[in-house]
Design an enzyme around this catalytic site. Sequence first.
Site, PDB file in Angstrom:
ATOM      1  N   LYS A  13       0.835  -1.221   0.000  1.00  0.00           N
ATOM      2  CA  LYS A  13       0.000   0.000   0.000  1.00  0.00           C
ATOM      3  C   LYS A  13       0.862   1.259   0.000  1.00  0.00           C
ATOM      4  O   LYS A  13       0.607   2.191  -0.746  1.00  0.00           O
ATOM      5  CB  LYS A  13      -0.913   0.049   1.241  1.00  0.00           C
ATOM      6  CG  LYS A  13      -1.924  -1.065   1.342  1.00  0.00           C
ATOM      7  CD  LYS A  13      -2.908  -0.819   2.483  1.00  0.00           C
ATOM      8  CE  LYS A  13      -2.293  -0.744   3.864  1.00  0.00           C
ATOM      9  NZ  LYS A  13      -1.642  -1.984   4.325  1.00  0.00           N
ATOM     10  N   ARG A  88      -9.640   0.634   8.738  1.00  0.00           N
ATOM     11  CA  ARG A  88      -9.194  -0.730   9.007  1.00  0.00           C
ATOM     12  C   ARG A  88     -10.259  -1.527   9.741  1.00  0.00           C
ATOM     13  O   ARG A  88     -10.037  -2.710  10.019  1.00  0.00           O
ATOM     14  CB  ARG A  88      -7.939  -0.683   9.871  1.00  0.00           C
ATOM     15  CG  ARG A  88      -6.631  -0.922   9.085  1.00  0.00           C
ATOM     16  CD  ARG A  88      -5.501  -0.603  10.020  1.00  0.00           C
ATOM     17  NE  ARG A  88      -4.289  -1.319   9.814  1.00  0.00           N
ATOM     18  CZ  ARG A  88      -3.171  -0.745   9.352  1.00  0.00           C
ATOM     19  NH1 ARG A  88      -3.169   0.493   8.934  1.00  0.00           N
ATOM     20  NH2 ARG A  88      -2.055  -1.434   9.300  1.00  0.00           N
ATOM     21  N   ARG A 127      12.479  -5.708   5.553  1.00  0.00           N
ATOM     22  CA  ARG A 127      12.211  -4.269   5.389  1.00  0.00           C
ATOM     23  C   ARG A 127      12.994  -3.445   6.406  1.00  0.00           C
ATOM     24  O   ARG A 127      12.970  -3.730   7.597  1.00  0.00           O
ATOM     25  CB  ARG A 127      10.706  -4.032   5.560  1.00  0.00           C
ATOM     26  CG  ARG A 127      10.300  -2.610   5.266  1.00  0.00           C
ATOM     27  CD  ARG A 127       8.854  -2.529   4.907  1.00  0.00           C
ATOM     28  NE  ARG A 127       7.983  -2.470   6.074  1.00  0.00           N
ATOM     29  CZ  ARG A 127       6.699  -2.156   6.013  1.00  0.00           C
ATOM     30  NH1 ARG A 127       6.141  -1.896   4.843  1.00  0.00           N
ATOM     31  NH2 ARG A 127       5.972  -2.125   7.101  1.00  0.00           N
ATOM     32  N   ARG A 160      11.521  -1.788  11.915  1.00  0.00           N
ATOM     33  CA  ARG A 160      10.401  -1.429  12.799  1.00  0.00           C
ATOM     34  C   ARG A 160      10.096  -2.598  13.727  1.00  0.00           C
ATOM     35  O   ARG A 160      10.112  -3.755  13.302  1.00  0.00           O
ATOM     36  CB  ARG A 160       9.158  -1.125  11.945  1.00  0.00           C
ATOM     37  CG  ARG A 160       9.140   0.288  11.430  1.00  0.00           C
ATOM     38  CD  ARG A 160       8.085   0.511  10.362  1.00  0.00           C
ATOM     39  NE  ARG A 160       6.774  -0.071  10.642  1.00  0.00           N
ATOM     40  CZ  ARG A 160       5.745   0.001   9.819  1.00  0.00           C
ATOM     41  NH1 ARG A 160       5.859   0.639   8.672  1.00  0.00           N
ATOM     42  NH2 ARG A 160       4.597  -0.546  10.128  1.00  0.00           N
ATOM     43  N   ARG A 171      -0.230  -9.294  12.991  1.00  0.00           N
ATOM     44  CA  ARG A 171      -0.873  -8.203  12.238  1.00  0.00           C
ATOM     45  C   ARG A 171      -1.683  -8.752  11.066  1.00  0.00           C
ATOM     46  O   ARG A 171      -2.742  -8.228  10.723  1.00  0.00           O
ATOM     47  CB  ARG A 171       0.183  -7.222  11.716  1.00  0.00           C
ATOM     48  CG  ARG A 171       0.835  -6.421  12.835  1.00  0.00           C
ATOM     49  CD  ARG A 171       2.046  -5.666  12.343  1.00  0.00           C
ATOM     50  NE  ARG A 171       1.715  -4.566  11.462  1.00  0.00           N
ATOM     51  CZ  ARG A 171       2.575  -3.982  10.643  1.00  0.00           C
ATOM     52  NH1 ARG A 171       3.814  -4.397  10.583  1.00  0.00           N
ATOM     53  NH2 ARG A 171       2.196  -2.978   9.888  1.00  0.00           N
TER      54      ARG A 171
HETATM   55  P1  AMP Z   1       0.831   0.571   9.169  1.00  0.00           P
HETATM   56  O1  AMP Z   1       2.112   1.302   8.998  1.00  0.00           O
HETATM   57  O2  AMP Z   1      -0.293   1.113   8.336  1.00  0.00           O
HETATM   58  O3  AMP Z   1       0.979  -0.922   8.990  1.00  0.00           O
HETATM   59  O4  AMP Z   1       0.364   0.807  10.690  1.00  0.00           O
HETATM   60  C1  AMP Z   1       1.184   0.444  11.773  1.00  0.00           C
HETATM   61  C2  AMP Z   1       0.325   0.237  13.027  1.00  0.00           C
HETATM   62  O5  AMP Z   1      -0.377   1.432  13.334  1.00  0.00           O
HETATM   63  C3  AMP Z   1      -0.764  -0.830  12.890  1.00  0.00           C
HETATM   64  O6  AMP Z   1      -0.286  -2.140  13.119  1.00  0.00           O
HETATM   65  C4  AMP Z   1      -1.745  -0.370  13.973  1.00  0.00           C
HETATM   66  O7  AMP Z   1      -1.280  -0.691  15.281  1.00  0.00           O
HETATM   67  C5  AMP Z   1      -1.679   1.139  13.834  1.00  0.00           C
HETATM   68  N1  AMP Z   1      -2.683   1.642  12.845  1.00  0.00           N
HETATM   69  C6  AMP Z   1      -2.426   2.244  11.652  1.00  0.00           C
HETATM   70  N2  AMP Z   1      -3.571   2.579  11.038  1.00  0.00           N
HETATM   71  C7  AMP Z   1      -4.568   2.178  11.851  1.00  0.00           C
HETATM   72  C8  AMP Z   1      -5.984   2.223  11.769  1.00  0.00           C
HETATM   73  N3  AMP Z   1      -6.617   2.754  10.708  1.00  0.00           N
HETATM   74  N4  AMP Z   1      -6.701   1.712  12.823  1.00  0.00           N
HETATM   75  C9  AMP Z   1      -6.095   1.199  13.902  1.00  0.00           C
HETATM   76  N5  AMP Z   1      -4.764   1.104  14.037  1.00  0.00           N
HETATM   77  C10 AMP Z   1      -3.993   1.589  13.030  1.00  0.00           C
END
Ligand code: AMP
Length: 215
Positions: A13, A88, A127, A160, A171
Amino acid sequence: MNIILLGAPGSGKGTLAKKLVAAKKLAHISTGDLLRAAVKTGTILGKKAKDFMDSGKLVPDSLIIDLMAERLQKPDCQNGFILDGFPRTVLQAESLQELLKKNKKDIDVVIHLEIGIEIVIERMAGRISCSKCGAVYHKKNMPPQKENVCDTCGHELYQRDDDKEETVRNRFNVYLEQTAPLIAFYQKSGKASTIDGSIDPEATLAKALAALKSS
Ligand code: AMP
């Protein structure tokens, strides 16, 4: 044009969003990036979100919805935006609809990047990211010129916490349980297009641009 990118962590994404932003001049809104910035600067939101993020859980809906309500008001959203990592959950999707309706806006296209867990593990275990400028590399597929050093800003690269294998599996399961139902949610309105997320980024971009054209 307002676009949602939907897909498991590691489906590409973020990479697709950056390419679409360059091609279409849209605002790129990544809730993950907004939350990581909040954690880094130690805001109240960051303090509340950190433990959820480190363990691979979703941050509570109410926090995310407030964050997005504020972000979507910013002037750069007027000409359209790409949502990367939001919504999400079904509740987030419903809240987004209400928010947009109030502002007389709507989502035009939802691009769903489809991918299997084994490819995700391979991608995310390798990554490495730059904590200063946000650039992302892959140890094997897209290494920086100098090991562990960002090509763009010279800062040290890091993995990360939530990219470690156990957290990635967690996740992915959270995605299947809480986010995957959104595919059907958006298919009902005829706005969702599914693309294979395992192909190379340029091919994904070409398919995404074709989906936008036919929307
Ligand atoms: P990402 O970089 O988009 O994978 O987001 C990293 C982490 O941020 C996720 O594993 C969640 O803990 C939190 N997160 C990001 N976006 C959301 C969302 N829309 N709703 C809830 N948690 C989120």
